[in-house]
Design a protein around this motif. Structure first.
Motif, mmCIF file in Angstrom:
data_model
loop_
_atom_site.group_PDB
_atom_site.id
_atom_site.type_symbol
_atom_site.label_atom_id
_atom_site.label_comp_id
_atom_site.label_asym_id
_atom_site.label_seq_id
_atom_site.Cartn_x
_atom_site.Cartn_y
_atom_site.Cartn_z
ATOM 1 N N GLY A 145 0.884 -1.129 -0.085
ATOM 2 C CA GLY A 145 -0.001 -0.088 -0.509
ATOM 3 C C GLY A 145 0.628 1.240 0.179
ATOM 4 N N GLY A 146 0.563 2.537 -0.647
ATOM 5 C CA GLY A 146 1.168 2.899 -0.531
ATOM 6 C C GLY A 146 0.958 4.025 0.765
ATOM 7 N N LEU A 151 -1.674 11.925 -2.644
ATOM 8 C CA LEU A 151 -3.012 12.039 -2.636
ATOM 9 C C LEU A 151 -3.028 13.901 -2.943
ATOM 10 C CD1 LEU A 151 -5.276 9.853 -2.188
ATOM 11 C CD2 LEU A 151 -5.681 11.109 -0.263
ATOM 12 N N LYS A 152 -3.065 14.033 -4.214
ATOM 13 C CA LYS A 152 -2.993 15.128 -4.178
ATOM 14 C C LYS A 152 -3.323 15.794 -5.885
ATOM 15 C CE LYS A 152 1.694 16.427 -1.844
ATOM 16 N NZ LYS A 152 3.026 16.384 -1.597
ATOM 17 N N VAL A 153 -4.105 16.323 -5.657
ATOM 18 C CA VAL A 153 -4.359 17.415 -6.964
ATOM 19 C C VAL A 153 -3.511 17.968 -7.419
ATOM 20 C CG1 VAL A 153 -6.007 18.780 -8.063
ATOM 21 C CG2 VAL A 153 -6.446 17.491 -6.218
ATOM 22 N N HIS A 154 -2.644 17.970 -9.000
ATOM 23 C CA HIS A 154 -2.784 18.818 -10.040
ATOM 24 C C HIS A 154 -3.034 19.889 -10.790
ATOM 25 C CE1 HIS A 154 0.035 15.437 -8.293
ATOM 26 N NE2 HIS A 154 -0.540 14.360 -8.716
ATOM 27 N N GLN A 155 -2.304 20.842 -10.300
ATOM 28 C CA GLN A 155 -2.563 21.820 -11.789
ATOM 29 C C GLN A 155 -1.943 21.309 -13.510
ATOM 30 O OE1 GLN A 155 -4.942 23.907 -10.504
ATOM 31 N NE2 GLN A 155 -4.883 23.152 -8.675
ATOM 32 N N THR A 156 -2.690 21.382 -13.922
ATOM 33 C CA THR A 156 -2.233 20.955 -14.934
ATOM 34 C C THR A 156 -3.143 21.960 -16.394
ATOM 35 O OG1 THR A 156 -4.475 19.568 -15.596
ATOM 36 C CG2 THR A 156 -2.649 18.536 -14.791
ATOM 37 N N GLU A 157 -2.311 21.723 -17.510
ATOM 38 C CA GLU A 157 -2.785 22.337 -18.534
ATOM 39 C C GLU A 157 -4.736 22.302 -19.385
ATOM 40 O OE1 GLU A 157 1.459 22.072 -19.167
ATOM 41 O OE2 GLU A 157 -0.264 20.881 -18.403
ATOM 42 N N VAL A 158 -5.017 21.337 -18.247
ATOM 43 C CA VAL A 158 -6.922 20.891 -18.356
ATOM 44 C C VAL A 158 -7.444 21.290 -16.946
ATOM 45 C CG1 VAL A 158 -5.777 19.359 -20.285
ATOM 46 C CG2 VAL A 158 -6.399 18.839 -17.515
ATOM 47 N N ALA A 174 -10.879 8.841 0.384
ATOM 48 C CA ALA A 174 -9.807 9.223 -0.561
ATOM 49 C C ALA A 174 -10.256 10.804 -1.608
ATOM 50 C CB ALA A 174 -8.789 8.025 -1.380
ATOM 51 N N ARG A 175 -11.651 10.124 -1.779
ATOM 52 C CA ARG A 175 -12.072 11.137 -3.117
ATOM 53 C C ARG A 175 -12.618 12.626 -2.404
ATOM 54 N NH1 ARG A 175 -16.710 10.632 -4.045
ATOM 55 N NH2 ARG A 175 -17.802 8.069 -3.158
ATOM 56 N N HIS A 295 -8.678 14.846 8.190
ATOM 57 C CA HIS A 295 -6.897 14.885 8.719
ATOM 58 C C HIS A 295 -6.723 13.896 7.498
ATOM 59 C CE1 HIS A 295 -3.222 15.530 10.283
ATOM 60 N NE2 HIS A 295 -3.288 13.957 10.440
ATOM 61 N N VAL A 296 -5.585 14.590 6.616
ATOM 62 C CA VAL A 296 -5.031 13.183 5.946
ATOM 63 C C VAL A 296 -3.194 13.682 5.997
ATOM 64 C CG1 VAL A 296 -4.300 13.032 3.289
ATOM 65 C CG2 VAL A 296 -6.483 14.452 3.983
ATOM 66 N N ASP A 297 -3.090 12.758 6.555
ATOM 67 C CA ASP A 297 -1.712 12.640 7.069
ATOM 68 C C ASP A 297 -0.670 12.271 5.625
ATOM 69 O OD1 ASP A 297 1.476 12.225 7.328
ATOM 70 O OD2 ASP A 297 0.887 10.784 9.389
#
Length: 325
Positions: A145-146, A151-158, A174-175, A295-297
């Protein structure tokens, strides 16, 4: 007045060249080129596409499957590594954001493999390496398991993009963690599952999970699933795979693809996420953060922490250095 991105997305449904790493990477590069050639700015490929899924966990005993685990480890890739560089080069060449699943091995342990999702920017930069948090059921025989660091949102071109692998899309927290970071585009990658229990319809399961996340979060989801090929050595059955693109109302934007190889295309206009948020914004006004708290570690976890700086021991100390506190 700012406007949100509008673009074409591609959901790839395809089988890997099973346990053949270089051939599968080459197939992925070809699929990225095809999708981008048809106007796609976002291309999502299946879970552990490189170099395939450990179906033997479902069809063999752990002892029978152990040699297959060894084969999978040999065919897995390191991140970063040459295969990742090839995929990044393809994203850069075609100017597309790419999400793809890989089996990731690590240098510190022969027994550790991760189910990993790579997020690559249109400029070819590796933006994210998400390791599946909880391998599902029989998958625990193969994958570790990771942790929460990916568990991150990435700022992308879309736009703001988050990813989850297969059963993680059933994990409500997680969602929510992705939605609360501003996710508007969700990439969900799956594997075809003809080895599921007889009463389990994988295509329906994928569609339900996808619709739930889209409707709850008022986001778009691009869902990509693998298919079954003869060299996998398992019998296929109908409705084992579904790929498509779903909108913030929970409905498919176009007809999903079931079982067959192909690419599903659809136009995504993130401005369609705005008005539905006025009704249900579960990361804003439609919540009670005075009552609920998540809370997300996000600290990365490693098997060992090494201290490389040491003090000079006092004259009366034993014959070994003293670590700094």
């Amino acid at each position: 007045m700012s406007t949100l991105p509008r673009f074409t997305a591609a959901a790839v449904q395809a089988a890997p060249v099973y346990l053949d790493t270089e051939a599968t990477v080459a197939k992925a590069v070809s699929l990225i080129a095809e999708a981008a050639g048809n106007g796609a700015s976002l291309v999502v490929l299946p879970e552990v596409f490189v170099p395939g899924y450990p179906y033997w966990n479902w069809t063999m005993t752990p002892v029978q499957g152990s040699p297959w685990f060894e084969r999978l480890r040999q065919a897995s890739i390191e991140v970063p590594g040459p295969q990742v560089e090839t995929l990044c080069a393809a994203a850069r060449q075609h100017g597309a954001v790419v999400v793809i699943g890989v089996n990731e091995r690590v240098p510190y342990s022969l027994g550790v493999l991760f189910n990993t999702m790579l997020t690559i920017g249109a400029d070819g930069r590796l933006l994210g390496v998400h390791r599946k948090l909880v391998p599902t059921w029989a998958e625990k025989l193969t994958w570790t398991g990771g942790d929460g660091s990916s568990l991150k949102v990435h700022q992308t071109e879309v736009g703001p993009l988050g990813v989850l692998a297969c059963g993680e899309n059933t994990n409500t927290l997680a969602r929510f963690a992705l939605l609360a970071q501003g996710e508007l585009v969700h990439a969900a990658s799956y594997i075809a599952l003809p080895v599921a229990p007889e009463d389990y319809d994988m295509a329906d399961a994928i569609a339900m999970r996808t619709a739930a996340h889209c409707f709850e979060g008022k986001v778009f989801t691009v869902v990509s699933c693998s298919t079954i090929s003869p060299e996998m050595g398992i019998a296929d059955r109908p409705r084992s795979a579904l790929s498509g693109i779903f909108g913030p109302d929970g409905r498919p934007v176009v007809e999903p693809l079931v079982d067959d190889e192909g690419i599903v295309y659809a136009e995504i206009d993130l401005n369609r996420c705005v008005q539905p948020k006025q009704m249900h914004d579960i990361v804003g006004h439609y919540n009670r953060f005075d009552i609920f708290r998540l809370h997300v570690d996000q600290r990365p976890r490693a098997p060992i922490t090494l201290e490389e700086t040491w003090t000079t021991p006092p004259s009366d100390a034993p014959g070994y250095p003293t670590p700094l506190s």
